[in-house]
Design an enzyme around this catalytic site. Structure first.
Site, PDB file in Angstrom:
ATOM      1  CG  ASP A  31      -2.446   0.935   0.777  1.00 13.12           C
ATOM      2  OD1 ASP A  31      -3.070   0.346   0.701  1.00 13.12           O
ATOM      3  OD2 ASP A  31      -1.796   2.212   1.219  1.00 13.12           O
ATOM      4  CG  HIS A 101      -9.210  -2.558  -2.649  1.00 18.56           C
ATOM      5  ND1 HIS A 101      -8.997  -1.928  -3.066  1.00 18.56           N
ATOM      6  CD2 HIS A 101      -8.478  -2.719  -1.091  1.00 18.56           C
ATOM      7  CE1 HIS A 101      -9.996  -1.355  -2.496  1.00 18.56           C
ATOM      8  NE2 HIS A 101      -9.261  -1.048  -1.170  1.00 18.56           N
TER       9      HIS A 101
HETATM   10  P1  5GP Z   1      -9.559   1.289   0.125  1.00 24.96           P
HETATM   11  O1  5GP Z   1     -10.185   2.486   1.293  1.00 24.96           O
HETATM   12  O2  5GP Z   1     -10.603   1.527  -1.455  1.00 24.96           O
HETATM   13  O3  5GP Z   1     -10.646  -0.042   1.378  1.00 24.96           O
HETATM   14  O4  5GP Z   1      -7.901   1.270  -0.184  1.00 24.96           O
HETATM   15  C1  5GP Z   1      -7.395   1.954  -0.989  1.00 24.96           C
HETATM   16  C2  5GP Z   1      -5.886   1.734  -0.834  1.00 24.96           C
HETATM   17  O5  5GP Z   1      -5.428   2.392  -1.967  1.00 24.96           O
HETATM   18  C3  5GP Z   1      -5.559   2.618   0.343  1.00 24.96           C
HETATM   19  O6  5GP Z   1      -5.333   1.801   1.676  1.00 24.96           O
HETATM   20  C4  5GP Z   1      -4.570   3.404  -0.562  1.00 24.96           C
HETATM   21  O7  5GP Z   1      -3.100   3.522   0.318  1.00 24.96           O
HETATM   22  C5  5GP Z   1      -4.019   2.720  -1.024  1.00 24.96           C
HETATM   23  N1  5GP Z   1      -3.277   3.166  -3.036  1.00 24.96           N
HETATM   24  C6  5GP Z   1      -4.435   4.190  -3.972  1.00 24.96           C
HETATM   25  N2  5GP Z   1      -3.826   4.509  -4.478  1.00 24.96           N
HETATM   26  C7  5GP Z   1      -2.147   3.431  -3.964  1.00 24.96           C
HETATM   27  C8  5GP Z   1      -1.557   3.833  -5.463  1.00 24.96           C
HETATM   28  O8  5GP Z   1      -1.294   4.289  -6.627  1.00 24.96           O
HETATM   29  N3  5GP Z   1      -0.368   3.013  -5.317  1.00 24.96           N
HETATM   30  C9  5GP Z   1      -0.695   1.599  -3.788  1.00 24.96           C
HETATM   31  N4  5GP Z   1       0.159   1.120  -3.632  1.00 24.96           N
HETATM   32  N5  5GP Z   1      -1.745   1.749  -2.842  1.00 24.96           N
HETATM   33  C10 5GP Z   1      -2.663   2.717  -3.399  1.00 24.96           C
END
Ligand code: 5GP
Ligand code: ZN
Length: 119
Positions: A31, A101
């Protein structure tokens, strides 16, 4: 989906990521904004919006995501002390990226499951 989806673009190699494991059907990468000493995202390469859509549409692929998550947990040394595996889903779940994810979190005690008591 493809070019509109951030994680499809990571699968396509268009956006860099620190990949820790890749299988024929899944990808695991760190992440970008880690919330624990170990914070890895595990995704199916094929686009599904969320865990409900994936589990109902392709249960075998959902199982692949779990198997890759377990393999990464082992590689990262998390099996002894434990870890958390989370799928934020939809608005109430706080999902921000709509390519399913698993968040694999570990490396320290993670505290209560929710930040606040919903009463
Ligand atoms: P959600 O809130 O959808 O469950 O989690 C999305 C996750 O994706 C977040 O923890 C955020 O830090 C991560 N994330 C967002 N953009 C990117 C990116 O460009 N690369 C990576 N490796 N992680 C990302
Ligand atoms: Zn996608």
């Amino acid at each position: 989906m493809g070019s509109d989806c951030l994680f499809c673009r990571i699968v396509a190699g268009e956006i860099p990521a620190t990949v820790v494991r890749e299988t024929e059907t899944t990808l695991a990468f760190r992440d970008i904004d880690p919330k624990a000493p170990v914070h890895v995202l595990v995704i199916p390469k094929e686009h599904y919006a969320d865990i409900a859509t994936l589990a109902q549409g392709d249960p075998a692929l959902a199982a692949d995501v779990l198997a890759t998550s377990a393999a990464v947990a082992e590689d990262e040394g998390l099996l002894g002390d434990g870890f958390r595996l989370m799928f934020n889903t939809g608005a109430y779940g706080g999902q921000e990226v709509f390519h399913v994810h698993a968040h694999l979190l570990g490396g320290a005690p993670l505290g209560p499951m929710l930040a606040r008591d919903l009463g």
